[in-house]
Each structure stands twice: as structure tokens, then as C-alpha cells.
Design a protein around this motif. Sequence first.
Motif, PDB file in Angstrom:
ATOM      1  N   ASP A 353       0.832  -1.077   0.003  1.00 51.38           N
ATOM      2  CA  ASP A 353      -0.092   0.055  -0.064  1.00 51.38           C
ATOM      3  C   ASP A 353       0.768   1.230   0.014  1.00 51.38           C
ATOM      4  O   ASP A 353       1.976   1.310   0.577  1.00 51.38           O
ATOM      5  CB  ASP A 353      -1.004  -0.057   1.290  1.00 51.38           C
ATOM      6  CG  ASP A 353      -1.590   1.334   1.328  1.00 51.38           C
ATOM      7  OD1 ASP A 353      -2.510   1.487   0.630  1.00 51.38           O
ATOM      8  OD2 ASP A 353      -1.537   2.022   2.455  1.00 51.38           O
ATOM      9  N   HIS A 354       0.491   2.271  -0.551  1.00 51.50           N
ATOM     10  CA  HIS A 354       1.155   3.652  -0.501  1.00 51.50           C
ATOM     11  C   HIS A 354       0.655   4.275   1.019  1.00 51.50           C
ATOM     12  O   HIS A 354      -0.560   4.295   1.288  1.00 51.50           O
ATOM     13  CB  HIS A 354       0.339   4.685  -1.310  1.00 51.50           C
ATOM     14  CG  HIS A 354       0.632   4.200  -2.960  1.00 51.50           C
ATOM     15  ND1 HIS A 354       0.320   3.051  -3.502  1.00 51.50           N
ATOM     16  CD2 HIS A 354       1.964   4.423  -3.784  1.00 51.50           C
ATOM     17  CE1 HIS A 354       0.781   2.883  -4.666  1.00 51.50           C
ATOM     18  NE2 HIS A 354       1.800   4.004  -4.830  1.00 51.50           N
ATOM     19  N   PRO A 357      -1.678   8.175  -0.383  1.00 50.81           N
ATOM     20  CA  PRO A 357      -2.162   7.529  -1.459  1.00 50.81           C
ATOM     21  C   PRO A 357      -1.846   8.044  -2.791  1.00 50.81           C
ATOM     22  O   PRO A 357      -1.272   9.234  -2.801  1.00 50.81           O
ATOM     23  CB  PRO A 357      -3.774   8.039  -1.144  1.00 50.81           C
ATOM     24  CG  PRO A 357      -3.999   8.063   0.392  1.00 50.81           C
ATOM     25  CD  PRO A 357      -2.662   8.809   0.629  1.00 50.81           C
ATOM     26  N   GLN A 381      -8.941   3.637   4.232  1.00 54.40           N
ATOM     27  CA  GLN A 381      -9.744   4.246   3.220  1.00 54.40           C
ATOM     28  C   GLN A 381     -11.005   4.807   3.671  1.00 54.40           C
ATOM     29  O   GLN A 381     -11.609   5.515   2.956  1.00 54.40           O
ATOM     30  CB  GLN A 381      -9.911   3.386   1.757  1.00 54.40           C
ATOM     31  CG  GLN A 381      -8.660   2.870   1.481  1.00 54.40           C
ATOM     32  CD  GLN A 381      -8.854   1.666   0.391  1.00 54.40           C
ATOM     33  OE1 GLN A 381     -10.048   1.679  -0.010  1.00 54.40           O
ATOM     34  NE2 GLN A 381      -7.971   0.909  -0.078  1.00 54.40           N
TER      35      GLN A 381
END
Length: 504
Positions: A353-354, A357, A381
Motif C-alpha cells: 500500500d501507499h 495515497p 480508506q
Amino acid sequence: MILPGGADTDGPASKQVLAEWIDLLGELEAVKNTVAAAQGRLAVALDEATRAEEAAQGIRAERQGRGVPNQVGAAMQLSPHAGGAFLGTARAWVTEMPHTFDVLRTGALSQWRATLLVRETSHLSPEHRAQIDEQICGPANLAALARTGTKRLIAQIKELAATLDVHACVKRNAKAVTERRVSVRPAPDLMVYLTALVPMAQGVQAYAQLKAHADATKASGDERAAGQIMADTLIERVTGREPGKADDVPVTINLLVSDQTLLAGGDEPAVVPEGMPAGAGTVPAPVARNLAAHGIDADVAWLRAIYVDPRGRLLATTSASRFHPQSLATLLRAREQGICGTPWCDAPVRHIDHVLPHAEGGETSLANGQGLCARCNHAKQAPGWRQKATEIDGRHGVETVTPTGHTYASVAPAPPEPVREAAPGWTPAVGMGSPGSGRVPRSRYSIGCHTGPRHAAIAYRPRSRRRTRRRSGRADISWEHGPVTGRARQGTRAIRPNTVPASI
């Protein structure tokens, strides 16, 4: 009251003091139960308020509240999975089982027994669950509840459930059969738990056959314990190998080890990343060298060097891709040692994952990457969650801010230390600096030890020697080395890699 640990308790305590200690133990247990009830009510209130706020924002119903289990787990220092389980149990106490909740709140029922009441009635309708709640924890039955043991309590709940709705019980048993599975998880001392969840008749039959075989083998003079014979027989029959040759099954062991431990006889432990099929956590240095040597003896070991800076951090590498390339994802999993980066979460890494984002300008890089489980990746999220990459004690860290403004920090585990000074009498291996040059490599090694030739054709594909440059203009600092020849001996330089750069 005289409490233990003080100067007045150096000698024998009187019976009166002992009685007071027993009373205090009981009172503290009641307080624990009351606290659990208060935590449950708070968790349910937080979930309801969050869902109402997100519904007002127009978020779809199936996405509402998905970050609450993570918030509950973080506040209670539990994993998100455990936080979600507690939230679901508390919701049943508050909304469907008022008598159970009242008894828990007054301290007369333990949290575990209250949880069992929810678990054993989960397949029933709210009306039938309410009936069992009243019959077990109603005011008229509290004296009987206090005298009932936990196993008898479970049996009593099952009897009532079967009486009220036999079809629901049959349906629950049929569903349980579809959930049969085999799992593996690390155990202490370089062992693993190999667990099979199977229907009762099949499980009992398999155990009986293993036990009968063990008894017959013992009767023939085998000196192993019955449990050892059963375990050995299980592995031999599952792998299809002859007795004593089960270790020859082709597998891949992902080993994270420093160059000093591998080549210079160092004592720092290595890591078999958890979350992998053979995940076992930290392993002693001699065991790491033996794992590498075993693969090298079979001529199917590969060496990957991941270079780090003098402070022991993996060098940053970036990519222009929206998703993390496989080589970068491998580095991220190695940095997290296979475990989700969320505090108190022990789930294996499933998503790369970043931290910031990608849609908000976050780059696909080692510094802006993290390994998370699926639940934690989806939870961040939700509206109101923010994350930023930071540095903690010289290692990569992530600060997470929840919708309520609480901040939690996580830091990558410390990797094995590289060589800092050449060990006395040690000569570097080929490619690690010439003797007397004073060059000491700063590197970590991830060894894939393949213990069978079947993986040799697919586990490694030599890449071109031609140098290529990524579009991002930065270098990919991971190197892959071809099959290692020779034998690995502790404190020697017998490993001779056939160096083939993956890409630079």
C-alpha cells in the motif's frame, strides 16, 4: 489491608490476611467484568455514531463503519481482527441480550462466559436468542448460573438452542463442514502448528489410525515417544516420502539474514518472515547457516543482496508505476518481515500500500510504501483517516491519525545487522571486497533455499547482463545472483555466486 510485596509481608501471613487477599481477588475480577461491559457499550456507541455520520455523507451502507474495528483494536491494544470480534460481541450484548449484559455489568459474569453466550446463539433468530438470554442470565437463574461450569454452560445453551430451533442447528452444522481447512502458524523453538479443521468423524478416525500405528510401532521396539511417531507418520503420509526422508520435500524457505551471520560466523539471529508458508520468525545464526547450506548442497540456492545505508535502512527506490513492481514489493515485505505494519496487528502482509495515497500525489517508492493486511488497508480508506511516513529510531515508520484525532505510530522491525568491521581472521567472499582493501560491504541478504530440484526450473530465470535504466531515472538496488555452487561452511568463503545484475 496489608498487600503482598511490602515489608509487613516478609514473614508468614495470618489467616485473616489471606482471607482478605482472596476477597480482593474476587472484587478485582468483578471490576474487570464491569470494565468489559463499559468498553462494550462504548464500542457500540462509537460504531453507531460513525455509521450515522458516514450515512449523512452519502457513503454506501456496506462501506459504513469499516474503520471502527481498527479504532477499537488500537484503543484496546488489540489487533483489528480482535477489535472487530469484540465489537460484534458487544453489539449482541447491548442490542439482543440485555440480561447477559446486566450480569456482566454487575461483575457476576466473566467476559469469556458472556462471549460464549453470544457465540453459541449466533445462528438463532433474535427472538430465540432473547429466550436463551432470559433462561440463562435472567434474575431468577443467577444462583444456578454461578454454580454452573463453563463446559456445562455451553452444553446447556446448545440443548436450549436445539429445542427452540432444530433446523437452525442443523444448518449451522452443515455450514461448519464447508469451513474445513488446513492452516499453519509459527510455534516456539522453530516449530509450527499444522492444524486441520475437519468434520468430527473424519478427525477422530484419522487420529485413531495414527494412534494405532504409533502403538504398534512402539510395541516393535521403536524408542520414539508415541506423539513423535504420530507426528512423523503424519508428515510421511502427507508428503508421500519414505520414512526418514520427509525433509527432502521441495520447498522454498525465505530467509532474511545479515552477511556477517551467513559468511563470517556471526551470532546475530536471522528471520524467516512470518506470514509465509514456512514462516517461523527469528531463528538462531547456526540454524540460518544450516538452512542456506542445505539448499546449496542441492545446487538450488539463490542469493539476493539488498544494499542499505550506513544507518541500516534499506535504500530508497522509486517507480513510475501506479502499483508497486514485484521487486519493490519484495523489499517492502522483507522490511516488514511479513507482518502487517499496523500496531498490534499480527496478520500476514496481503496488500502493498501507499502511505500517502497515489491519488493524492504519493509516489510508488520504498519510503512511501508499507505492507498491510487486507482489513487494515481497507480501514484506512474510510473517511477521516490520515497517514504519513516518518522515521523512528532511524527506521521507517508510519504515523496514523484516526477520525477521532488519535495518533498511533508503527515502526518497521530492526533487520539483521550488516558487517561493520571485518571479523578477525575472516576473508570476504568473492564479490565482497578484496582482502586487506578495507572495504566492508553494507548489505542484507535474503536467501531462497530450495530443497528440491523441482523448483529449480521455475524459481530462477537469469536476466540479461545488459544494463537497463528505469524510466524514473533511479536505480533498482536489488541484485539477484544465480545458482550458488560449492558448499557453505561456517566462517569460510566457499559461497561463489555467479553474479547477474537484475537491473540497475
